[in-house]
Design a protein around this motif. Structure first.
Motif, mmCIF file in Angstrom:
data_model
loop_
_atom_site.group_PDB
_atom_site.id
_atom_site.type_symbol
_atom_site.label_atom_id
_atom_site.label_comp_id
_atom_site.label_asym_id
_atom_site.label_seq_id
_atom_site.Cartn_x
_atom_site.Cartn_y
_atom_site.Cartn_z
ATOM 1 N N ASN A 25 18.974 3.439 24.563
ATOM 2 C CA ASN A 25 18.495 3.615 25.937
ATOM 3 C C ASN A 25 16.972 3.663 25.982
ATOM 4 O O ASN A 25 16.338 3.023 26.828
ATOM 5 C CB ASN A 25 19.071 4.884 26.558
ATOM 6 C CG ASN A 25 20.510 4.743 26.957
ATOM 7 O OD1 ASN A 25 21.039 3.640 27.064
ATOM 8 N ND2 ASN A 25 21.178 5.868 27.177
ATOM 9 N N TRP A 26 16.380 4.439 25.070
ATOM 10 C CA TRP A 26 14.921 4.541 25.050
ATOM 11 C C TRP A 26 14.269 3.270 24.521
ATOM 12 O O TRP A 26 13.180 2.893 24.962
ATOM 13 C CB TRP A 26 14.479 5.774 24.260
ATOM 14 C CG TRP A 26 14.654 6.991 25.091
ATOM 15 C CD1 TRP A 26 15.625 7.937 24.979
ATOM 16 C CD2 TRP A 26 13.866 7.357 26.214
ATOM 17 N NE1 TRP A 26 15.484 8.877 25.969
ATOM 18 C CE2 TRP A 26 14.406 8.546 26.737
ATOM 19 C CE3 TRP A 26 12.746 6.813 26.836
ATOM 20 C CZ2 TRP A 26 13.867 9.189 27.845
ATOM 21 C CZ3 TRP A 26 12.201 7.453 27.940
ATOM 22 C CH2 TRP A 26 12.765 8.621 28.432
ATOM 23 N N TRP B 158 14.276 1.133 27.439
ATOM 24 C CA TRP B 158 13.266 1.657 28.377
ATOM 25 C C TRP B 158 11.900 1.090 27.997
ATOM 26 O O TRP B 158 11.147 0.651 28.858
ATOM 27 C CB TRP B 158 13.246 3.188 28.337
ATOM 28 C CG TRP B 158 12.162 3.794 29.177
ATOM 29 C CD1 TRP B 158 12.242 4.108 30.498
ATOM 30 C CD2 TRP B 158 10.840 4.152 28.763
ATOM 31 N NE1 TRP B 158 11.043 4.637 30.935
ATOM 32 C CE2 TRP B 158 10.168 4.669 29.882
ATOM 33 C CE3 TRP B 158 10.154 4.082 27.558
ATOM 34 C CZ2 TRP B 158 8.860 5.127 29.828
ATOM 35 C CZ3 TRP B 158 8.846 4.532 27.505
ATOM 36 C CH2 TRP B 158 8.210 5.042 28.629
ATOM 37 N N GLN B 159 11.622 1.104 26.711
ATOM 38 C CA GLN B 159 10.339 0.572 26.247
ATOM 39 C C GLN B 159 10.211 -0.908 26.592
ATOM 40 O O GLN B 159 9.173 -1.355 27.047
ATOM 41 C CB GLN B 159 10.187 0.777 24.730
ATOM 42 C CG GLN B 159 8.848 0.316 24.181
ATOM 43 C CD GLN B 159 8.786 -1.146 23.803
ATOM 44 O OE1 GLN B 159 9.782 -1.784 23.517
ATOM 45 N NE2 GLN B 159 7.593 -1.693 23.821
ATOM 46 N N SER C 11 9.498 -1.099 30.292
ATOM 47 C CA SER C 11 8.249 -0.505 30.774
ATOM 48 C C SER C 11 7.011 -1.172 30.185
ATOM 49 O O SER C 11 5.949 -1.159 30.808
ATOM 50 C CB SER C 11 8.214 0.994 30.473
ATOM 51 O OG SER C 11 8.146 1.227 29.080
ATOM 52 N N GLN D 225 5.773 5.699 34.647
ATOM 53 C CA GLN D 225 6.443 5.509 33.363
ATOM 54 C C GLN D 225 5.960 6.523 32.326
ATOM 55 O O GLN D 225 6.763 7.096 31.579
ATOM 56 C CB GLN D 225 6.198 4.086 32.834
ATOM 57 C CG GLN D 225 6.816 3.008 33.662
ATOM 58 C CD GLN D 225 8.315 2.896 33.463
ATOM 59 O OE1 GLN D 225 8.903 3.498 32.589
ATOM 60 N NE2 GLN D 225 8.942 2.107 34.301
#
Length: 85
Positions: free
Chosen positions: A13-14, A17-18, A21, A54
């Motif tokens: 998930n992260w 996200w990166q 973003s 963000q």
């Protein structure tokens, strides 16, 4: 990448996200703020506010723990760090 399925999911998930973003943090903001041949106030404001949003997400998370995906250093930390450094 963690072996536990919940930790692995959070890591991915992260990591994603990166990927979502980074175009705002490094690409859009950096381009319109530093490199665009013409200053476009709307673009600068838009990317500035999205970058702040963000980074606020990340700041709030890291205020509670040492690593983005939980209690261990993962590929998500490795991917995110260069963009916020």
């Amino acid at each position: 990448i963690p072996k536990d399925s919940r930790k692995k999911t959070e890591c991915f998930n992260w990591l994603f996200w990166q990927m979502g973003s980074a175009p705002f943090i490094g690409g859009g903001f950096g381009h319109f703020f530093n490199y665009a041949p013409v200053s476009i106030e709307y673009a600068i404001d838009r990317y500035t506010m999205e970058t702040k949003r963000q980074l606020d997400v990340l700041d709030r998370l890291l205020a509670k723990r040492d690593y983005v995906a939980g209690d261990e250093y993962t590929i998500a930390d490795m991917a995110i760090f260069p963009w916020i450094r």
